[in-house]
Write a protein that holds these residues in place. Sequence first.
Motif, PDB file in Angstrom:
ATOM      1  N   LYS A   9      11.465  26.486 -37.131  1.00 29.94           N
ATOM      2  CA  LYS A   9      10.530  26.048 -38.170  1.00 29.94           C
ATOM      3  C   LYS A   9       9.803  24.778 -37.706  1.00 29.94           C
ATOM      4  CE  LYS A   9      10.398  24.584 -43.027  1.00 29.94           C
ATOM      5  NZ  LYS A   9      11.161  23.980 -44.128  1.00 29.94           N
ATOM      6  N   LEU A  10      10.544  23.865 -37.128  1.00 32.91           N
ATOM      7  CA  LEU A  10       9.914  22.650 -36.604  1.00 32.91           C
ATOM      8  C   LEU A  10       8.948  22.993 -35.476  1.00 32.91           C
ATOM      9  CD1 LEU A  10      12.005  21.034 -38.302  1.00 32.91           C
ATOM     10  CD2 LEU A  10      12.303  19.547 -36.334  1.00 32.91           C
TER      11      LEU A  10
ATOM     12  N   ALA B 114      12.903  16.673 -45.009  1.00 34.44           N
ATOM     13  CA  ALA B 114      14.080  17.278 -45.645  1.00 34.44           C
ATOM     14  C   ALA B 114      14.826  18.186 -44.662  1.00 34.44           C
ATOM     15  CB  ALA B 114      13.662  18.073 -46.875  1.00 34.44           C
ATOM     16  N   ASP B 115      14.077  18.792 -43.723  1.00 34.55           N
ATOM     17  CA  ASP B 115      14.732  19.653 -42.742  1.00 34.55           C
ATOM     18  C   ASP B 115      15.643  18.843 -41.818  1.00 34.55           C
ATOM     19  OD1 ASP B 115      13.446  21.935 -43.687  1.00 34.55           O
ATOM     20  OD2 ASP B 115      11.670  21.511 -42.472  1.00 34.55           O
ATOM     21  N   LEU B 116      15.212  17.632 -41.484  1.00 32.99           N
ATOM     22  CA  LEU B 116      16.047  16.810 -40.618  1.00 32.99           C
ATOM     23  C   LEU B 116      17.358  16.482 -41.314  1.00 32.99           C
ATOM     24  CD1 LEU B 116      13.603  14.342 -38.820  1.00 32.99           C
ATOM     25  CD2 LEU B 116      14.309  16.654 -38.185  1.00 32.99           C
TER      26      LEU B 116
ATOM     27  N   ARG C 199       6.663  16.594 -34.907  1.00 35.30           N
ATOM     28  CA  ARG C 199       6.452  17.964 -35.371  1.00 35.30           C
ATOM     29  C   ARG C 199       6.469  18.111 -36.885  1.00 35.30           C
ATOM     30  NH1 ARG C 199       8.540  18.736 -30.272  1.00 35.30           N
ATOM     31  NH2 ARG C 199       7.596  20.582 -29.320  1.00 35.30           N
ATOM     32  N   LEU C 200       6.796  17.047 -37.587  1.00 38.34           N
ATOM     33  CA  LEU C 200       6.889  17.162 -39.047  1.00 38.34           C
ATOM     34  C   LEU C 200       5.499  17.140 -39.661  1.00 38.34           C
ATOM     35  CD1 LEU C 200       9.844  14.710 -39.721  1.00 38.34           C
ATOM     36  CD2 LEU C 200       9.907  17.141 -39.150  1.00 38.34           C
TER      37      LEU C 200
END
Lengths: 237, 600
Positions: B509-510, B518-520, B560-561
């Motif tokens: 996804k990244l 939030a993914d981190l 990448r965010l």
Amino acid sequence: MTRQFLLDGQPVPFEDGQSILEAARQAGHYIPSLCWHKDFPAHGSCKLCIVKAAGRHVSACATPAREGWEVESNTPEMNGERRGLLQMLFVEGNHFCPSCEKSGNCELQALGYEYEMLSPRFRHFYPERPVDASHPDVLLDFNRCIFCELCVRASRDVDGKAVFALTGRGIDKHLVVNAESGRLADTDFSKDDLAAHICPVGVILHKGPGFAVPIGERDYDRESIRQKKLRDEEASS
Amino acid sequence: MHTQPPAALDSILHQHGHQPTELLQILIDAQALEGWLPAPTLTDIARALQLPRARVEGVAGFYSFLHTRPAGRYRVLFSDNITDRMLGNAELMDALCRKLWIEPGKLSEDGLVSIATTSCTGLCDQGPAMLVNGRAISQLTHRRINEIAELIRQQRPLDAWPTEYFHIDDNIRRRDTLLSLTMKPGEALAAAIARGRDGWLAEMQASNLRGRGGAGFATAVKWASARNAAGDTKVIVCNADEGEPGTFKDRVLLNSFADLVFEGMTLAAWAVGASEGFLYLRGEYQYLRPQLEAVLARRRAAQLLGADVLGQTGFDFDIRIHLGAGAYVCGEESALIESLEGKRGTPRIRPPFPVTHGYLGRPTVVNNVETLAKTCLIALHGGEAFAATGTAQSAGTKLLSISGDCAAPGIYEYPFGVSIARVLEDCGASDTQAVQVGGASGMCLAAYEFQRRIAYEDVPTAGAFMIFDGTRDLFEVARSFVHFFAHESCGFCTPCRVGTALLKGFMDKLADGHGAQADLADIDWLDRLLKNASHCGLGSAAPNPVIDTLQKFRPAYERRLVSLDFEPAFDLDAALAEARQLTTRDDPGAHLQTHEEDTP
Ligand SMILES: Cc1cc2nc3c(=O)[nH]c(=O)nc-3n(C[C@H](O)[C@H](O)[C@H](O)COP(=O)(O)O)c2cc1C
Ligand code: SF4
Ligand code: SF4
Ligand code: FES
């Protein structure tokens, strides 16, 4: 002199070779489980029974108790990890509880309630797992399999048939039956086998009396899985 | 009604004595007949071995190199370690697919060829590499790919392909005590026998030799435990699964120092009182098998194996080779033992440990190839001499498998305690951004750590040393390792089976540009659960590359965010593109506003 360890600060006696989980349940303390069954050796795969013993994370079902150990189980940290594991099991398969015949009797669902799982948290995998309705008495809905291997073990070690086995690897692991056609009807499986009655979730379902006990009046509708497991333990000892 | 298995299969079953423990070996041989394992073949094998068919299917489905669907007369697998990627394997695979008119992962319509990727094949110093029907080819170039496409199109049998394709180099660049040892076969063994079993074990104790397979367990302690364990038949296993991405030193030892390895196994047998030996050889190295069998035959003829080894009455020991079939987890010692027994390579619950309950419940020592080879030095020169080299807690030397961005990749032997900086200098690395030591499950070291030392007490390693210069993207390095772990998870326990797949999803996804802060946080959380709750070392090491790079190369992630909070994994607006095309609309009403911050 009996030996003992401390579970969340409370003394729990144990016998030689007994696992943390067995000793705890015997003493009236609940540690959750999915793949563990009192009549079989520990499997150690679901990891719901995870506890911290002497500072290390271990599976309570597969770790022999030790004198003087301090074991943490019912703590926010461990319960948080359990909730995460439950969320993983939910997103990995296809679990549509409202339409599942096992709803209310399902251990996975009951644990979801017990550990206050309010959302699936992760993206769903939506795997493709066709059902097998070939057998006259029993339906297999693989969508809900959590790979505890209780059916595998029961069929092989008690029924003496080896109807089930796992194949594939990693996230592609799946259950197969003992027939070249892949159909349950072509095995020697019978609805009276132990394996037909041991699935903790809604994979191995008996045809016929659908929803015989209405939802709302089922095992885990009446009491929590914690209460039921401890009551079962008391009744069997 | 049941018919006899076909003659060819029947003879394979006979060769293996109809033993259920040989199931994996039988499946490997049976697959050679048609290039895959049709359903009736599995049924025949199950019946002949008196096993449930489902169990046979379970094993056949576990190993990457076994196919239960047609896979082509030519099965091409491109090695897909990060080092192969850095050498351009993706372009080469693309080129071959185009030339042969096929899609990766799919069988060509005429059933001739399939092309896919496989985990590191241990040829990182001479990549990009591939396996064709299990045989290794290194140093791929566009020219070689063109030739290979032609050979496949002409359906030329593999034996008629140019022999230089199959030439594999040792690339030994630095020799210390082990790689400069010249020893007559049997010399170390004679010395150990002269000391007696107790005397020999005492030398081993004095040597402080620790396992070279990763965990660093004291070898003498392991041997003594197996020796003291109850049981008549004891087993020595040499772990040549070498699946850790970036590691290839065991391949070189087996290719050019096989006598040291087998002698080490016999030395272990002498100490332990073992009578049975196995070399568990990873499927990727099956091309080494004929020459290894020849070494074993020579040693038998010289009374270095068999009954009464070197004339010692009652010292009976022999070695058999078992092949793996593409499963990294089978390097884990209890999974390896399951695999040796012909089962799925699922790690066991421990305790009990293999030293008391291993192969078929027998006391079993599992040691790495390099560990066993090193015992020859101890038998020849004594334990004290061995302990005097290296560092306080890490005696002796270590073989490093060096690959990636450097002038001279290959095998380097150093005394323990050598600094990362020194190694980098010796192999001609410049502008080094990071080094991955110990493979995918090891440590990622940044430039500020290059004064650290290779040793159990500082930077432990099973031998991999992959170098990344300033042009490399450490996020992509970590992502490739996460893919590796997800592919190799055995799937036994929940945290690793699902956790590695989820982690892979987050990294992708990244990479696709849909990442959010939030993914981190979720990645962090998954890392911790994998580390804590996994059943074996594969799952607990799987987050290592992410943990290290997130800590040391965080900008590679943050770049990448797209947003600081939540971002869905897919682009809603893009998903409507087809509908827009069908309705020939492209007005604002046919678009979804997906990025709040895009609107002024
Ligand atoms: C996932 C996994 C893969 C492993 N792969 C290998 C391997 O390929 N070779 C090896 O020697 N040890 C490997 N190990 C370590 C073995 O379990 C074991 O510790 C080692 O073979 C013992 O040998 P030693 O004491 O000589 O190091 C692996 C461990 C894990 C958890
Ligand atoms: S079918 Fe049920 S009992 Fe069998 S492995 Fe799946 S969840 Fe467990
Ligand atoms: S950690 Fe991964 S590889 Fe190890 S047992 Fe669990 S699923 Fe299998
Ligand atoms: S109950 Fe212990 S791992 Fe499943």
